[in-house]
Write an enzyme that holds these catalytic residues in place. Structure first.
Site, PDB file in Angstrom:
ATOM      1  N   PRO A   2     -11.950   1.580  19.068  1.00  0.00           N
ATOM      2  CA  PRO A   2     -12.928   2.453  19.745  1.00  0.00           C
ATOM      3  C   PRO A   2     -12.424   3.896  19.783  1.00  0.00           C
ATOM      4  O   PRO A   2     -11.306   4.154  20.202  1.00  0.00           O
ATOM      5  CB  PRO A   2     -12.995   1.885  21.162  1.00  0.00           C
ATOM      6  CG  PRO A   2     -12.314   0.567  21.117  1.00  0.00           C
ATOM      7  CD  PRO A   2     -11.380   0.576  19.947  1.00  0.00           C
ATOM      8  N   GLU A   3     -13.242   4.800  19.309  1.00  0.00           N
ATOM      9  CA  GLU A   3     -12.925   6.227  19.375  1.00  0.00           C
ATOM     10  C   GLU A   3     -13.729   6.838  20.522  1.00  0.00           C
ATOM     11  O   GLU A   3     -14.500   6.150  21.183  1.00  0.00           O
ATOM     12  CB  GLU A   3     -13.295   6.894  18.044  1.00  0.00           C
ATOM     13  CG  GLU A   3     -12.489   6.399  16.846  1.00  0.00           C
ATOM     14  CD  GLU A   3     -11.084   7.012  16.784  1.00  0.00           C
ATOM     15  OE1 GLU A   3     -10.784   7.902  17.609  1.00  0.00           O
ATOM     16  OE2 GLU A   3     -10.301   6.591  15.921  1.00  0.00           O
ATOM     17  N   ARG A 110      -6.518  -8.244  21.143  1.00  0.00           N
ATOM     18  CA  ARG A 110      -5.160  -7.786  20.795  1.00  0.00           C
ATOM     19  C   ARG A 110      -4.363  -7.299  22.004  1.00  0.00           C
ATOM     20  O   ARG A 110      -3.180  -7.031  21.898  1.00  0.00           O
ATOM     21  CB  ARG A 110      -5.241  -6.703  19.712  1.00  0.00           C
ATOM     22  CG  ARG A 110      -5.850  -7.272  18.428  1.00  0.00           C
ATOM     23  CD  ARG A 110      -5.927  -6.260  17.329  1.00  0.00           C
ATOM     24  NE  ARG A 110      -4.603  -5.824  16.897  1.00  0.00           N
ATOM     25  CZ  ARG A 110      -4.401  -4.920  15.943  1.00  0.00           C
ATOM     26  NH1 ARG A 110      -5.434  -4.361  15.345  1.00  0.00           N
ATOM     27  NH2 ARG A 110      -3.186  -4.567  15.597  1.00  0.00           N
ATOM     28  N   ARG A 151       2.401  27.388  14.758  1.00  0.00           N
ATOM     29  CA  ARG A 151       2.530  25.958  14.461  1.00  0.00           C
ATOM     30  C   ARG A 151       2.495  25.740  12.955  1.00  0.00           C
ATOM     31  O   ARG A 151       1.579  26.183  12.265  1.00  0.00           O
ATOM     32  CB  ARG A 151       1.383  25.172  15.123  1.00  0.00           C
ATOM     33  CG  ARG A 151       1.357  25.284  16.642  1.00  0.00           C
ATOM     34  CD  ARG A 151       2.309  24.329  17.305  1.00  0.00           C
ATOM     35  NE  ARG A 151       1.828  22.961  17.257  1.00  0.00           N
ATOM     36  CZ  ARG A 151       1.205  22.341  18.275  1.00  0.00           C
ATOM     37  NH1 ARG A 151       0.970  22.979  19.403  1.00  0.00           N
ATOM     38  NH2 ARG A 151       0.833  21.086  18.155  1.00  0.00           N
TER      39      ARG A 151
END
Ligand SMILES: [Zn+2]
Length: 270
Positions: A2-3, A110, A151
């Protein structure tokens, strides 16, 4: 997995069933999810009214006056609202019983999901240090531009950093970079303010579209045999390694960036 859009769709699906309901009991069939389920879930939650169903990053929060239940679906978790007495199936680990004779059932084969507790007026350590919500006004191109200076990490890894912005997973990072025409390999610190403005807009649009599409699966939350609300995406690059770019027809390339599979168009993205 699930995002953010699936979690937000889950939240919207749950609101009408949970809001202002009182919790009458909790059944824990397993207390060892990703982390042990704290005692407060059984001792503090029953008897409380659910005042809000919120989302922060990929966490769902059920707020009560006594504290908040904090849930994460992990890799394979799902939540359904079912009539009391619905037979238990494998991996149905938790039931939260409600005063209307129904229950919220958490299934997770899971067991990477979690059920935790946040005391009133505190912030759970898992929620500390998170970046802004991508769909909020607090997230835009300038947010990304400022956070990225100096970065050297690839922009794809930067975009998936939860301290920069939450909930942009592998699929959405790849799709947003394609839509913005930015190579996933480019150093985050080398992307201009203008290009970040386009990227932030694409991130918002892609997530919003996925959430909207997820709305059509809402009925599954009350259907006892319904599948959880994950939904097929129309994807331009993710999972399409070697296939033609939908924009220019050039074969899509792939590489691993930060241990994650990444696909992009070498002609459209630079
Ligand atoms: Zn292309």
């Amino acid at each position: 997995m699930p995002e953010l859009p699936e979690v937000e769709t889950t939240r919207r699906g749950l609101v009408p069933h949970l809001l202002d309901r009182e919790v009458t009991g909790v059944v824990l069939r397993r207390s060892d999810l990703r982390w042990p389920v704290p005692r407060e879930i059984e001792t503090r939650l029953p008897g409380q009214r659910i005042d809000a169903v919120r989302r922060r990053a990929k966490y769902l929060l059920l707020d009560t006056a006594s504290g908040s239940a904090l849930m994460h679906l992990g890799m394979s978790g799902s939540l359904r609202v079912l009539p009391e007495g619905t037979p238990v199936r494998p991996h149905d680990h938790v039931d939260i019983a409600l005063d209307d004779g129904r229950l919220l059932r958490f299934n997770d084969p899971r067991r990477f999901g979690s059920l935790l507790w946040q005391a009133p007026g505190t912030l759970h350590p898992l929620l500390a240090g998170l970046g802004p919500e991508p769909l909020s006004d607090g997230f835009d191109g300038d947010t990304l531009y400022r956070a990225s200076r100096g970065r050297t990490a690839p922009i794809k890894s930067f975009l998936m950093d939860q301290a920069v912005v939450v909930g942009v997973g592998n699929i959405y990072a790849a799709e947003a970079l394609f839509a913005a025409g930015i190579s996933p390999l480019r150093a985050a610190g080398k992307v201009s303010r203008e290009r970040f403005a386009v990227l932030a807009e694409r991130v918002k649009a892609i997530l919003a579209q996925a959430i909207e599409r997820g709305g059509t699966t809402l009925r599954d939350f009350i259907h006892p045999d319904g599948a959880p609300g994950y939904f097929a995406q129309e994807l331009s690059v993710y999972g399409r390694d070697g296939r033609p770019c939908p924009r220019c027809g050039c074969p899509l390339k792939s590489a691993r960036i930060g241990q994650r599979a990444t696909v992009w168009c070498p002609r459209c993205q630079h």
